[in-house]
Design a protein around this motif. Structure first.
Motif, PDB file in Angstrom:
ATOM      1  N   LEU A 151       2.908  10.119   6.914  1.00 32.73           N
ATOM      2  CA  LEU A 151       1.605  10.321   6.947  1.00 32.73           C
ATOM      3  C   LEU A 151       0.872   9.012   5.883  1.00 32.73           C
ATOM      4  O   LEU A 151      -0.085   8.312   6.378  1.00 32.73           O
ATOM      5  CB  LEU A 151       1.012  11.684   6.280  1.00 32.73           C
ATOM      6  N   LEU A 152       1.910   8.919   5.009  1.00 31.08           N
ATOM      7  CA  LEU A 152       1.513   7.865   3.803  1.00 31.08           C
ATOM      8  C   LEU A 152       1.511   6.445   4.582  1.00 31.08           C
ATOM      9  O   LEU A 152       0.973   5.623   4.319  1.00 31.08           O
ATOM     10  CB  LEU A 152       2.215   8.035   2.515  1.00 31.08           C
ATOM     11  N   LEU A 153       2.728   6.439   5.493  1.00 34.40           N
ATOM     12  CA  LEU A 153       3.253   5.233   5.998  1.00 34.40           C
ATOM     13  C   LEU A 153       1.977   4.833   7.056  1.00 34.40           C
ATOM     14  O   LEU A 153       1.605   3.554   6.991  1.00 34.40           O
ATOM     15  CB  LEU A 153       4.434   5.450   6.730  1.00 34.40           C
ATOM     16  N   PHE A 154       1.566   5.675   7.859  1.00 34.47           N
ATOM     17  CA  PHE A 154       0.427   5.605   8.636  1.00 34.47           C
ATOM     18  C   PHE A 154      -0.935   5.171   7.887  1.00 34.47           C
ATOM     19  O   PHE A 154      -1.601   4.082   8.457  1.00 34.47           O
ATOM     20  CB  PHE A 154       0.124   6.679   9.578  1.00 34.47           C
ATOM     21  N   ALA A 155      -1.005   5.894   6.710  1.00 34.09           N
ATOM     22  CA  ALA A 155      -2.395   5.219   6.175  1.00 34.09           C
ATOM     23  C   ALA A 155      -2.005   3.896   5.593  1.00 34.09           C
ATOM     24  O   ALA A 155      -3.131   3.095   5.592  1.00 34.09           O
ATOM     25  CB  ALA A 155      -2.283   6.368   4.730  1.00 34.09           C
ATOM     26  N   SER A 156      -0.952   3.363   4.978  1.00 27.59           N
ATOM     27  CA  SER A 156      -0.631   2.050   4.646  1.00 27.59           C
ATOM     28  C   SER A 156      -1.136   1.238   5.818  1.00 27.59           C
ATOM     29  O   SER A 156      -1.443   0.118   5.344  1.00 27.59           O
ATOM     30  CB  SER A 156       0.673   2.051   4.192  1.00 27.59           C
TER      31      SER A 156
ATOM     32  N   TYR B  77       0.878  -1.428   0.084  1.00 27.71           N
ATOM     33  CA  TYR B  77      -0.075   0.012   0.074  1.00 27.71           C
ATOM     34  C   TYR B  77       0.847   1.208  -0.015  1.00 27.71           C
ATOM     35  O   TYR B  77       0.552   2.255  -0.550  1.00 27.71           O
ATOM     36  CB  TYR B  77      -0.938   0.080   1.262  1.00 27.71           C
ATOM     37  N   LEU B  78       1.913   1.413   0.686  1.00 27.76           N
ATOM     38  CA  LEU B  78       3.101   2.481   0.734  1.00 27.76           C
ATOM     39  C   LEU B  78       3.340   2.478  -0.487  1.00 27.76           C
ATOM     40  O   LEU B  78       3.551   3.920  -1.105  1.00 27.76           O
ATOM     41  CB  LEU B  78       3.967   2.085   1.766  1.00 27.76           C
ATOM     42  N   HIS B  79       3.736   1.544  -1.475  1.00 31.44           N
ATOM     43  CA  HIS B  79       4.262   2.058  -2.652  1.00 31.44           C
ATOM     44  C   HIS B  79       3.121   2.536  -3.557  1.00 31.44           C
ATOM     45  O   HIS B  79       3.325   3.530  -4.306  1.00 31.44           O
ATOM     46  CB  HIS B  79       4.754   0.732  -3.207  1.00 31.44           C
ATOM     47  N   LEU B  80       1.869   1.993  -3.540  1.00 36.49           N
ATOM     48  CA  LEU B  80       0.851   2.523  -4.300  1.00 36.49           C
ATOM     49  C   LEU B  80       0.520   4.005  -4.008  1.00 36.49           C
ATOM     50  O   LEU B  80       0.138   4.864  -4.762  1.00 36.49           O
ATOM     51  CB  LEU B  80      -0.387   1.830  -4.224  1.00 36.49           C
TER      52      LEU B  80
ATOM     53  N   ALA C  70       0.858   9.898  -4.988  1.00 33.90           N
ATOM     54  CA  ALA C  70       1.190  11.201  -4.718  1.00 33.90           C
ATOM     55  C   ALA C  70       2.192  11.763  -5.516  1.00 33.90           C
ATOM     56  O   ALA C  70       2.229  13.066  -5.715  1.00 33.90           O
ATOM     57  CB  ALA C  70       2.076  11.005  -2.977  1.00 33.90           C
ATOM     58  N   PHE C  71       3.189  11.024  -6.091  1.00 30.13           N
ATOM     59  CA  PHE C  71       4.180  11.845  -7.013  1.00 30.13           C
ATOM     60  C   PHE C  71       3.542  11.983  -8.026  1.00 30.13           C
ATOM     61  O   PHE C  71       3.865  13.076  -8.816  1.00 30.13           O
ATOM     62  CB  PHE C  71       5.102  10.611  -7.211  1.00 30.13           C
TER      63      PHE C  71
ATOM     64  N   TYR D 290       5.875  22.602   2.155  1.00 28.84           N
ATOM     65  CA  TYR D 290       5.224  22.724   3.033  1.00 28.84           C
ATOM     66  C   TYR D 290       4.409  21.203   3.039  1.00 28.84           C
ATOM     67  O   TYR D 290       3.958  20.709   3.942  1.00 28.84           O
ATOM     68  CB  TYR D 290       4.038  23.628   3.416  1.00 28.84           C
ATOM     69  N   PHE D 291       4.366  20.598   1.978  1.00 28.44           N
ATOM     70  CA  PHE D 291       3.713  19.205   2.147  1.00 28.44           C
ATOM     71  C   PHE D 291       4.462  18.096   1.337  1.00 28.44           C
ATOM     72  O   PHE D 291       4.410  17.091   1.558  1.00 28.44           O
ATOM     73  CB  PHE D 291       2.286  19.426   1.234  1.00 28.44           C
ATOM     74  N   ILE D 292       5.667  18.510   0.709  1.00 28.08           N
ATOM     75  CA  ILE D 292       6.598  17.541   0.103  1.00 28.08           C
ATOM     76  C   ILE D 292       7.766  17.339   1.069  1.00 28.08           C
ATOM     77  O   ILE D 292       8.837  18.040   0.764  1.00 28.08           O
ATOM     78  CB  ILE D 292       7.147  17.864  -1.300  1.00 28.08           C
ATOM     79  N   ASN D 293       7.512  16.782   2.047  1.00 23.99           N
ATOM     80  CA  ASN D 293       8.813  16.627   3.044  1.00 23.99           C
ATOM     81  C   ASN D 293       8.583  14.930   3.599  1.00 23.99           C
ATOM     82  O   ASN D 293       7.711  14.604   3.462  1.00 23.99           O
ATOM     83  CB  ASN D 293       8.815  17.724   4.172  1.00 23.99           C
ATOM     84  N   TRP D 294       9.151  14.963   4.779  1.00 22.51           N
ATOM     85  CA  TRP D 294       9.054  13.851   5.382  1.00 22.51           C
ATOM     86  C   TRP D 294       7.851  13.538   6.398  1.00 22.51           C
ATOM     87  O   TRP D 294       7.272  12.364   6.757  1.00 22.51           O
ATOM     88  CB  TRP D 294      10.425  13.823   6.399  1.00 22.51           C
ATOM     89  N   LYS D 295       7.155  14.610   6.479  1.00 22.56           N
ATOM     90  CA  LYS D 295       5.869  14.513   7.040  1.00 22.56           C
ATOM     91  C   LYS D 295       4.847  13.740   6.313  1.00 22.56           C
ATOM     92  O   LYS D 295       4.015  13.034   6.696  1.00 22.56           O
ATOM     93  CB  LYS D 295       5.442  15.955   7.316  1.00 22.56           C
TER      94      LYS D 295
END
Length: 355
Positions: free
Chosen positions: A131-136, A93-96, A101-102, A122-127
């Protein structure tokens, strides 16, 4: 047996994945302030996949060597024995999500280049990555529903090898593999829309004068995500076509998930440095400096106290006469010369002291 051979090569594939992703992280570590940070995001995701692959291989080898390949266990027991199962769920899921996102990042950059340049930090960073990791992780919970619900059901058993499709259940696996199969294709469709809009904006100067990126950077980033989406879809579709033509009961059908994953791991992850090398000029530059940082300017610019070497022929002074005491640079001094005063072609002298 094909499955036994598969488990023997999985640790090798896992180590290769880890090595390739670590290389990408090292080479691209300076690009955390631009959109190339997505390359690092994918590398971290692939690194987790490599760790899961190594665990999967070692667990399979342990089962085939020290266990019984005909033994059946509860799907819930596989979650505690083969921890690669939740890792695969999360990284799929993280890959998708990273692909989406890209692709969305490229679409926003084409549509609103000026605003993109202002809001990008403000949105393209490690946050975003976390966020995507938690969503996965949240999306993966559904895949764990079948083994958790069947924990106390003694009639539900799976092979001790803990194959991914058996542990999560065939019904869920069908939905999961369709998502993995068509997710990259959807992103490719979004990228085609992006390139159409890009061509339209480039057709007139007044539509493209306010660009927030260099044109070469835009093209390279687009090529990177497009190639990743294309190879991800290709590496899943081709094995599925092969398995669909395989008769039921064949060994390929029982290890279908591993075949799909090995195809993806090799084509996309292990060869990822090669794809970056072909597309990204910054990756080419960084990897050149990484492997050549100590190969340039190796000529010695200093002269030690014992130069010329002790075993060298007799030293000749400026008049061509042999000087048994060596040059004025030597520790023995220059008695027959100009009292230690250098004459022309002076060089620095280094002295060393060791207790």
């Amino acid at each position: 047996m094909m499955e036994d051979l598969l488990y023997e090569i999985l640790p090798v594939i896992g180590f290769a994945m880890i090595a390739c992703t670590v290389l990408i992280i090292i080479v691209m570590r300076k690009h955390t302030k631009d959109s190339l940070i997505f390359c690092i995001f994918f590398a971290v995701s692939d690194l987790l996949s490599g760790i899961g692959t190594s665990i999967d291989g070692f667990y399979g080898v342990m089962v085939t060597i020290y266990g019984s390949t005909v033994e059946t266990i509860s799907p819930f027991d596989c979650l505690t024995r083969a921890i690669n199962i939740p890792i695969f769920l999360i990284t799929d899921y993280l890959h998708l999500l990273l692909l989406a996102a890209f692709a969305f990042d490229r679409l926003v950059q084409i549509l609103f280049p000026v605003s993109y340049g202002k809001i990008f930090p403000y949105f393209i960073n490690w946050k975003l990555f976390f966020l995507l990791l938690f969503a996965s992780v949240g999306l993966s919970v559904q895949g764990l529903q079948f083994p958790i619900e069947s924990r106390f059901n003694t009639t539900v058993r799976v092979m001790s090898q803990c194959r991914f499709d058996e542990v999560v259940g065939e019904e869920y696996y069908l939905k999961h593999i369709l998502t993995v199969q068509w997710g990259p294709i959807v992103c490719i469709g979004a990228l085609f829309l992006t390139i159409v809009l890009y061509c339209i904006r480039q057709s007139k100067h007044k539509w493209s004068y306010n660009w927030s990126e260099e044109t070469s950077t835009t093209k390279q980033l687009f090529g990177t995500i497009f190639l990743r989406c294309f190879l991800s879809g290709l590496s899943v579709h081709v094995p599925l076509l092969l398995i669909a033509r395989t008769p039921e009961g064949h060994e390929l059908v029982s290890i279908k998930d591993h075949i799909i994953r090995v195809s993806y791991w090799i084509v996309v992850i292990i060869f990822q440095p090669l794809w970056h090398l072909m597309v990204l000029s910054s990756f080419q530059t960084n990897i050149y400096y990484l492997f050549n940082r100590y190969s340039e300017n190796t000529e010695r610019k200093w002269q030690s106290a014992n130069d010329p070497p002790e075993d060298a022929p007799a030293h000749f002074d400026r008049h061509g006469s042999p000087n048994p005491f060596g040059s004025w640079y030597s520790m023995t001094g220059n008695i027959n010369g100009e009292a230690g005063v250098p004459v022309g072609n002076e060089r620095s002298v280094s002295f060393y002291y060791q207790e």
